[in-house]
Design a protein around this motif. Structure first.
Motif, PDB file in Angstrom:
ATOM      1  N   MET A   1       0.849  -1.184   0.000  1.00 32.99           N
ATOM      2  CA  MET A   1       0.000   0.000   0.000  1.00 32.99           C
ATOM      3  C   MET A   1       0.886   1.234   0.000  1.00 32.99           C
ATOM      4  N   LYS A   2       0.720   2.050  -1.024  1.00 32.21           N
ATOM      5  CA  LYS A   2       1.555   3.242  -1.129  1.00 32.21           C
ATOM      6  C   LYS A   2       0.719   4.425  -1.584  1.00 32.21           C
ATOM      7  N   PHE A   3       0.844   5.547  -0.858  1.00 31.60           N
ATOM      8  CA  PHE A   3       0.093   6.748  -1.177  1.00 31.60           C
ATOM      9  C   PHE A   3       0.878   7.597  -2.167  1.00 31.60           C
ATOM     10  N   GLU A   4       0.238   7.933  -3.282  1.00 35.59           N
ATOM     11  CA  GLU A   4       0.878   8.742  -4.316  1.00 35.59           C
ATOM     12  C   GLU A   4       0.084  10.012  -4.615  1.00 35.59           C
ATOM     13  N   GLY A   5      -0.865  10.352  -3.730  1.00 33.60           N
ATOM     14  CA  GLY A   5      -1.744  11.477  -4.004  1.00 33.60           C
ATOM     15  C   GLY A   5      -2.898  11.023  -4.890  1.00 33.60           C
ATOM     16  N   THR A   6      -3.828  11.923  -5.164  1.00 34.38           N
ATOM     17  CA  THR A   6      -4.953  11.612  -6.045  1.00 34.38           C
ATOM     18  C   THR A   6      -5.146  12.754  -7.029  1.00 34.38           C
ATOM     19  N   SER A   7      -6.024  12.527  -7.974  1.00 35.48           N
ATOM     20  CA  SER A   7      -6.277  13.561  -8.990  1.00 35.48           C
ATOM     21  C   SER A   7      -6.922  14.801  -8.388  1.00 35.48           C
ATOM     22  N   SER A   8      -7.542  14.657  -7.221  1.00 40.13           N
ATOM     23  CA  SER A   8      -8.232  15.796  -6.611  1.00 40.13           C
ATOM     24  C   SER A   8      -7.497  16.359  -5.388  1.00 40.13           C
ATOM     25  N   TYR A   9      -6.278  15.859  -5.136  1.00 33.99           N
ATOM     26  CA  TYR A   9      -5.526  16.334  -3.971  1.00 33.99           C
ATOM     27  C   TYR A   9      -4.052  16.409  -4.337  1.00 33.99           C
ATOM     28  N   ILE A  10      -3.519  17.625  -4.330  1.00 36.35           N
ATOM     29  CA  ILE A  10      -2.109  17.834  -4.654  1.00 36.35           C
ATOM     30  C   ILE A  10      -1.273  17.587  -3.401  1.00 36.35           C
ATOM     31  N   ALA A  11      -0.567  16.471  -3.377  1.00 32.63           N
ATOM     32  CA  ALA A  11       0.286  16.128  -2.239  1.00 32.63           C
ATOM     33  C   ALA A  11       1.739  16.392  -2.603  1.00 32.63           C
ATOM     34  N   THR A  12       2.430  17.165  -1.765  1.00 29.50           N
ATOM     35  CA  THR A  12       3.846  17.425  -2.002  1.00 29.50           C
ATOM     36  C   THR A  12       4.635  16.151  -1.739  1.00 29.50           C
ATOM     37  N   GLU A  13       5.856  16.124  -2.219  1.00 28.95           N
ATOM     38  CA  GLU A  13       6.684  14.925  -2.082  1.00 28.95           C
ATOM     39  C   GLU A  13       6.924  14.570  -0.628  1.00 28.95           C
ATOM     40  N   ASP A  14       7.180  15.590   0.214  1.00 25.25           N
ATOM     41  CA  ASP A  14       7.452  15.292   1.628  1.00 25.25           C
ATOM     42  C   ASP A  14       6.211  14.779   2.347  1.00 25.25           C
ATOM     43  N   LEU A  15       5.028  15.192   1.902  1.00 27.96           N
ATOM     44  CA  LEU A  15       3.796  14.678   2.501  1.00 27.96           C
ATOM     45  C   LEU A  15       3.574  13.215   2.114  1.00 27.96           C
ATOM     46  N   GLN A  45      -8.359  11.480   1.332  1.00 26.10           N
ATOM     47  CA  GLN A  45      -7.648  11.182   0.091  1.00 26.10           C
ATOM     48  C   GLN A  45      -6.740   9.954   0.237  1.00 26.10           C
ATOM     49  N   VAL A  46      -6.159   9.761   1.424  1.00 26.81           N
ATOM     50  CA  VAL A  46      -5.360   8.550   1.664  1.00 26.81           C
ATOM     51  C   VAL A  46      -6.263   7.327   1.554  1.00 26.81           C
ATOM     52  N   GLN A  48      -9.073   7.083  -0.090  1.00 19.43           N
ATOM     53  CA  GLN A  48      -9.470   6.923  -1.493  1.00 19.43           C
ATOM     54  C   GLN A  48      -8.338   6.317  -2.309  1.00 19.43           C
ATOM     55  N   SER A  49      -7.119   6.810  -2.090  1.00 16.42           N
ATOM     56  CA  SER A  49      -5.964   6.341  -2.848  1.00 16.42           C
ATOM     57  C   SER A  49      -5.677   4.856  -2.586  1.00 16.42           C
ATOM     58  N   LEU A  50      -5.859   4.437  -1.336  1.00 20.16           N
ATOM     59  CA  LEU A  50      -5.537   3.062  -0.955  1.00 20.16           C
ATOM     60  C   LEU A  50      -6.740   2.128  -1.050  1.00 20.16           C
ATOM     61  N   GLY A  51      -7.891   2.695  -1.450  1.00 19.25           N
ATOM     62  CA  GLY A  51      -9.096   1.879  -1.574  1.00 19.25           C
ATOM     63  C   GLY A  51      -9.605   1.378  -0.234  1.00 19.25           C
ATOM     64  N   ALA A  52      -9.431   2.205   0.810  1.00 20.29           N
ATOM     65  CA  ALA A  52      -9.830   1.812   2.161  1.00 20.29           C
ATOM     66  C   ALA A  52     -11.018   2.653   2.634  1.00 20.29           C
ATOM     67  N   ARG A  53     -11.770   2.086   3.560  1.00 20.66           N
ATOM     68  CA  ARG A  53     -12.873   2.830   4.170  1.00 20.66           C
ATOM     69  C   ARG A  53     -12.310   3.783   5.218  1.00 20.66           C
ATOM     70  N   MET A  54     -12.927   4.975   5.350  1.00 22.21           N
ATOM     71  CA  MET A  54     -12.467   5.921   6.356  1.00 22.21           C
ATOM     72  C   MET A  54     -13.469   6.020   7.498  1.00 22.21           C
ATOM     73  N   ILE A  55     -12.953   5.988   8.715  1.00 21.22           N
ATOM     74  CA  ILE A  55     -13.753   6.198   9.923  1.00 21.22           C
ATOM     75  C   ILE A  55     -13.271   7.510  10.537  1.00 21.22           C
ATOM     76  N   ASP A 107     -13.345  -5.705   9.167  1.00 22.44           N
ATOM     77  CA  ASP A 107     -12.814  -6.915   8.532  1.00 22.44           C
ATOM     78  C   ASP A 107     -11.699  -6.615   7.539  1.00 22.44           C
ATOM     79  N   GLU A 108     -11.464  -5.318   7.292  1.00 26.30           N
ATOM     80  CA  GLU A 108     -10.410  -4.913   6.367  1.00 26.30           C
ATOM     81  C   GLU A 108      -9.632  -3.754   6.997  1.00 26.30           C
ATOM     82  N   LYS A 109      -8.495  -3.430   6.403  1.00 25.92           N
ATOM     83  CA  LYS A 109      -7.690  -2.312   6.910  1.00 25.92           C
ATOM     84  C   LYS A 109      -8.413  -1.008   6.593  1.00 25.92           C
ATOM     85  N   VAL A 110      -8.621  -0.170   7.599  1.00 26.28           N
ATOM     86  CA  VAL A 110      -9.333   1.088   7.396  1.00 26.28           C
ATOM     87  C   VAL A 110      -8.416   2.261   7.728  1.00 26.28           C
ATOM     88  N   VAL A 111      -8.832   3.442   7.326  1.00 29.24           N
ATOM     89  CA  VAL A 111      -8.155   4.680   7.717  1.00 29.24           C
ATOM     90  C   VAL A 111      -8.982   5.309   8.832  1.00 29.24           C
TER      91      VAL A 111
END
Length: 279
Positions: A1-15, A45-46, A48-55, A107-111
Motif C-alpha cells: 500500500m503506497k500513497f501517491e496522491g490523487t487527482s483531486s488532492y495535490i500532495a507534495t513529495e514530503d507529505l 484522500q489517503v 481513497q488512494s488506498l481503496g480503504a474505508r475511512m472512519i 474486517d479490512e484495513k481502514v483509515v
C-alpha cells in the motif's frame, strides 16, 4: 500500500513520504499545519488512494478518550430494570461502540481519522497511549478484550492550539504541512477550478499572497478560503482589471471570503486611509 496522491488532492513529495513512512512503521501520522491547509482532507484522500474505508472521529473540547472505545449507558439500564424490561439482562444492550472499536473490528484495513486532537483536554492523548500502542482495549462491563483484526492507518490532525504530551509524540510519525508556495497553490486551484484563465489566477494569487504578508493581520487567509474566493470571482465573471487595487481602495473584491474578522477589515481600511492621506 503506497500513497501517491490523487487527482483531486495535490500532495507534495514530503507529505507522500510522511504518509508512507507512517504506514510502513505502523505508527499514527500526526499532521499539523495552519487551519485550511488540507489536514482533514488528507485522511479522506489517503483512504481513497488506498481503496480503504475511512472512519472519522471528530474531537471536541468535551470529548473524552473513553468515548472512542465505548460508552456504557448505566442510566438506561437502571430505567429498564425498573420497568422490568427483558433486555436488561444482557449488558451488551447498553454498550455503544466508539470509533476505535469500529476501526478495530473492521474486517479490512481502514483509515481512522482523529480530527483536531488538540481541542480536547490535555489528558486526552495520554489516555489513548496504550490502546494505540497495543491495538487492543478491555471492556470492563462484559470482561471481553477487543483486539484490532487489522491495524488501522491512523491519521491525527492538530491545529497547534495546545502542546501534546511527549509520550504521545514519541508514538507518532510527525509531519507539518507548510503553507503552499505560489506554484503549488496554482496546481491546487487548477484542480478545483480547471477552467480559470491564467491571467486572472495570476492577479488573484498576487493579491492573496500580498494579503497574507500584510503586517498586523490577525488571521491569514487559508487555502480553502482562496478557493472559495476564486469561486466567487468566477461566478461574478470578474476580470483581472476588476481585481486591481489602487491603494485608495485597499480591500480586495469580495473580501468577506478572505478576511474573517473586523480587526483585519479595519486594518485594510486604515491602509486605504493612509494611502489617501499620503496623496
Amino acid at each position: 500500500m503506497k500513497f501517491e496522491g490523487t487527482s483531486s488532492y495535490i500532495a507534495t513529495e514530503d507529505l507522500k513520504v510522511a504518509v508512507n513512512a507512517s504506514v510502513t512503521l505502523e505508527r499514527p501520522l500526526l499532521v499539523k499545519g495552519e487551519p485550511g491547509t488540507g489536514k482533514t482532507e488528507l485522511a479522506l484522500q489517503v483512504a481513497q488512494s488506498l481503496g480503504a474505508r475511512m472512519i472519522e472521529w471528530n474531537i471536541k473540547s468535551t470529548t473524552k478518550a473513553q468515548q472512542g472505545l465505548y460508552e456504557y449507558d448505566a442510566v438506561s439500564r437502571l430505567r429498564d430494570s425498573q420497568l422490568g424490561e427483558e433486555r436488561v439482562h444482557d449488558v451488551k444492550n447498553y454498550i455503544k461502540q466508539g470509533k476505535l472499536w469500529e476501526a478495530f473490528e473492521a474486517d479490512e484495513k481502514v483509515v481512522l481519522l482523529i480530527d483536531e486532537i488538540d481541542k480536547a483536554d490535555i489528558e486526552f492523548p495520554n489516555d489513548l497511549l496504550q490502546e494505540l500502542d497495543k491495538m487492543e482495549f478491555h471492556v470492563y462491563e462484559t470482561g471481553e478484550t477487543i483486539k484490532a483484526k487489522h491495524r488501522p492507518i491512523i491519521i491525527i490532525t492538530s491545529n497547534n492550539e495546545k502542546e501534546l504530551p511527549d509520550a504521545f509524540l514519541r508514538r507518532c510519525f510527525f509531519h507539518y504541512i507548510r503553507f503552499p508556495d505560489a506554484e503549488t497553490m496554482r496546481e491546487i486551484i487548477k484542480v478545483h477550478h480547471p477552467d480559470i484563465k491564467d491571467i486572472l489566477l495570476t492577479e488573484a494569487l498576487t493579491q492573496f499572497y500580498e494579503i497574507r504578508d500584510t503586517q498586523g493581520l490577525k488571521k491569514k487567509p487559508s487555502t480553502s478560503e482562496v478557493i472559495d474566493w476564486l469561486k466567487l470571482l468566477l461566478a461574478e465573471d470578474l476580470s483581472p482589471e476588476d481585481l486591481k487595487r489602487d491603494g485608495v481602495n485597499a480591500l480586495p473584491k469580495l473580501h468577506g471570503a478572505l478576511l474573517k474578522n473586523e480587526q483585519d477589515v479595519h486594518l485594510f481600511e486604515r491602509l486605504a486611509f493612509m494611502a489617501r492621506a499620503g496623496r
